[in-house]
Design an enzyme around this catalytic site. Structure first.
Site, PDB file in Angstrom:
ATOM      1  N   SER A 216      -7.962 -17.996 -23.542  1.00  0.00           N
ATOM      2  CA  SER A 216      -8.860 -18.769 -24.384  1.00  0.00           C
ATOM      3  C   SER A 216      -8.933 -20.214 -23.883  1.00  0.00           C
ATOM      4  CB  SER A 216      -8.383 -18.674 -25.840  1.00  0.00           C
ATOM      5  OG  SER A 216      -9.361 -19.130 -26.732  1.00  0.00           O
TER       6      SER A 216
ATOM      7  N   ASP B   9     -15.760  -9.988 -27.065  1.00  0.00           N
ATOM      8  CA  ASP B   9     -14.813 -11.021 -27.469  1.00  0.00           C
ATOM      9  C   ASP B   9     -15.434 -11.853 -28.587  1.00  0.00           C
ATOM     10  OD1 ASP B   9     -13.239 -13.506 -27.539  1.00  0.00           O
ATOM     11  OD2 ASP B   9     -12.358 -12.811 -25.669  1.00  0.00           O
TER      12      ASP B   9
ATOM     13  N   HIS C  58     -10.136 -10.642 -28.977  1.00  0.00           N
ATOM     14  CA  HIS C  58     -10.126 -11.906 -28.240  1.00  0.00           C
ATOM     15  C   HIS C  58      -9.076 -11.842 -27.135  1.00  0.00           C
ATOM     16  CE1 HIS C  58     -10.454 -16.005 -27.200  1.00  0.00           C
ATOM     17  NE2 HIS C  58      -9.426 -16.452 -27.893  1.00  0.00           N
TER      18      HIS C  58
END
Length: 527
Positions: free
Chosen positions: A221, A453, A481
């Site tokens: 991320s 995602d 995610h």
């Protein structure tokens, strides 16, 4: 401002003052031609912190343009390699901004494979401004409760973020001005020095102290932004970088927030589709219920919570529209949350009880059982506003909310307004953005993207892989995610092989569920 805020700010000042004294000694010791020599030579005094882990700290300059000035202390944690054939260190970052690398490495048995734990020391650090590394502070926990529970004064009284009254616009402007002013009061000049480029510089100091000629790194991320900045600033110091669930290398904060809403909408529709395939789905209204119908039922729930908050069995907070929305949003980060959100929606829709959705929202922003938050929200705002430009005119946010509602009616408007603190962020605290991120000169870098995602839309991984000169894209056709260690063997094999041997898969490789197995998350094949 409550006493805790004063103590937090005083502690930050005390740490910086200690840094001043230390920097004087470093100047006296001599640095030669390398202005960072004193930092590269400092060493880490590791101490046993239980369960096989070792903990320590190291120092970095507050301002890399003034390395002889004040210092920050960075907290680091290490799990030594379990095998004899050690390669070096693998540095991890879970994302955020505001995620704790110390906490992430503590869960190393889940975060990385056994093969990697055998060959690498697994290392995590709290980035500057986060957790145990001289954290930034803004609102108190009580004030954060009010901030997350802010409900728009809308024309029809349903809390619709696209139909905000003039008074509501002024109210949200004041709320975010107060947020930024609290950051300045509680954190002082520290908010001028928490951008991602400085975190990448800190990571290179860490690499040197770990004794690695090249950095081996796994970032998820927002952690992909740290890795991309590192490749741009230190391409010759890269051994292997895995960037999983990428954030875009460029773009303004408002633009990024609106694009992120698209990812959450995609994930929401995948969740609803899965829910409707189950006999107990609370979103179903007969056998002919469509995904659009299911999404609409969630929208109706939000409007209902705006007009009359749902029940809350755990504390004093109202289970109003923003808190219910936050609970649904949080659940979309991982398929593992889907059973909980089905339960929460069932309780909310059929029983008027928002407790479980409140709890899910608390997980996202790390609100503890004792009504205390970690500093992740303060760090998130400080880093995002430092890294990315944002418009100053509040009218731009109003228009963005209306535009976002067309493609992402449930989450788009709220996420557009969520970028508003950056409109009031001090100009001097905005980091000079890296002009271009292409990692010119770095060896192959593996970018991993998940097609559905939620928090980092798949298109961002495509964009980052394309921007990096040596970027290689690996795709997981799945939900949730980030992809590595999320249950797909194909992704895990490709990432492990690259980290162990620096051999990347073919660019454009796609890992997809196999048709001949019932558990599509545990067995994958590449094409």
């Amino acid at each position: 401002m409550e006493a805790k805020g004063w103590i937090g700010a005083a502690l930050a000042v005390a740490l910086l003052a200690t840094g001043c004294a230390e920097s004087d000694r470093a100047q006296e010791s001599g640095t030669g031609d390398d202005p960072l020599a004193a930092f590269h030579q400092q060493g880490i005094d590791w101490e046993d912190c239980g369960d096989g882990f070792w903990c320590g700290t190291f120092e970095v300059p507050v301002d890399y343009d003034d390395p002889a000035g004040e210092r920050l202390e960075i907290a680091v944690k290490r799990l030594p390699a379990s095998g004899d054939d050690r390669i070096g260190s693998l540095v991890l970052n879970p994302g955020g901004p505001g995620g704790s690398g110390l906490g992430y490495v503590t869960s190393a048995s889940a975060a990385v494979s056994k093969q990697l734990r055998e060959r690498f020391d697994i290392v995590g650090f709290d980035p500057r401004g986060v957790g145990q590394s001289t954290p930034v502070y803004c609102l108190s926990s009580a004030e954060l409760d009010e901030y997350f529970g802010f409900q728009f004064d809308s024309v029809d009284g349903d809390g619709d973020p696209t139909e905000v009254t003039d008074a509501g616009v002024e109210e949200i402007a004041d709320l975010n001005r107060d947020f930024v002013e609290a950051c300045r009061e509680r954190s002082g000049d520290l908010i001028h020095h928490v951008g991602t480029a400085d975190v990448a510089r800190d990571m290179d100091v860490l690499r040197e102290l770990l004794g690695d000629d090249g950095l081996t790194y796994l970032g998820k991320s927002y952690g992909t932004s740290i890795g991309a900045h590192y490749a741009e600033l230190f391409p010759g110091n890269v051994r292997a970088l895995v960037l999983d669930g990428a954030v875009p290398p460029h773009g303004g904060q408002l633009e990024t927030s609106v694009e992120q809403a698209g990812g959450f909408t995609t994930a929401l529709r995948a969740f609803v589709e899965d829910c409707l395939s189950r006999p107990d789905c609370p979103l179903a209204d007969g056998a002919d219920t469509t995904v659009d119908d299911g999404v609409a039922r969630i929208g109706e729930l939000l409007e209902r919570a705006a007009r009359e908050p749902l029940a809350n069995r755990i504390d004093h907070r109202e289970a109003n529209r923003p808190r219910v929305e936050l609970g649904v949003l949080a659940a979309l980060y991982s398929e593992s949350f889907w059973p909980r959100v089905r339960t929460g929606l069932d309780e909310a829709i059929n029983g008027g009880d928002g407790t479980e959705l409140l709890r899910l929202g608390d997980v996202l922003y790390k609100r503890g059982d004792r009504e205390t938050y970690q500093n992740s929200m303060a760090a998130l705002v400080a880093v995002n506003c430092a890294d990315r430009p944002a418009p100053r005119d509040i009218g731009v946010y109003e228009e963005a909310a209306r535009t976002a509602a067309q493609a992402s009616p449930l989450f788009g408007p709220s996420l557009a307004w969520g970028a508003l603190p950056c409109a009031y962020w001090p100009e001097e605290a905005r980091e000079d953005a890296v002009a271009e991120i292409d990692g010119d000169g770095a060896p192959p870098i593996l970018v991993v993207g998940t097609t559905r995602d939620s928090a980092t839309p798949y298109e961002w991984s495509e964009e980052l892989a394309e921007a990096l000169d040596s970027g290689v894209l690996l795709t997981w056709e799945g939900d949730g995610h980030t992809a590595y260690r999320s249950g797909d063997a194909c992704v895990d094999r490709a990432v492990d092989s690259y980290l162990l041997g620096t051999e990347v898969p073919e660019d454009g490789t796609v890992c997809e569920p196999r048709d001949d197995v019932s558990d599509t998350r545990s067995s994958g094949q590449a094409r």
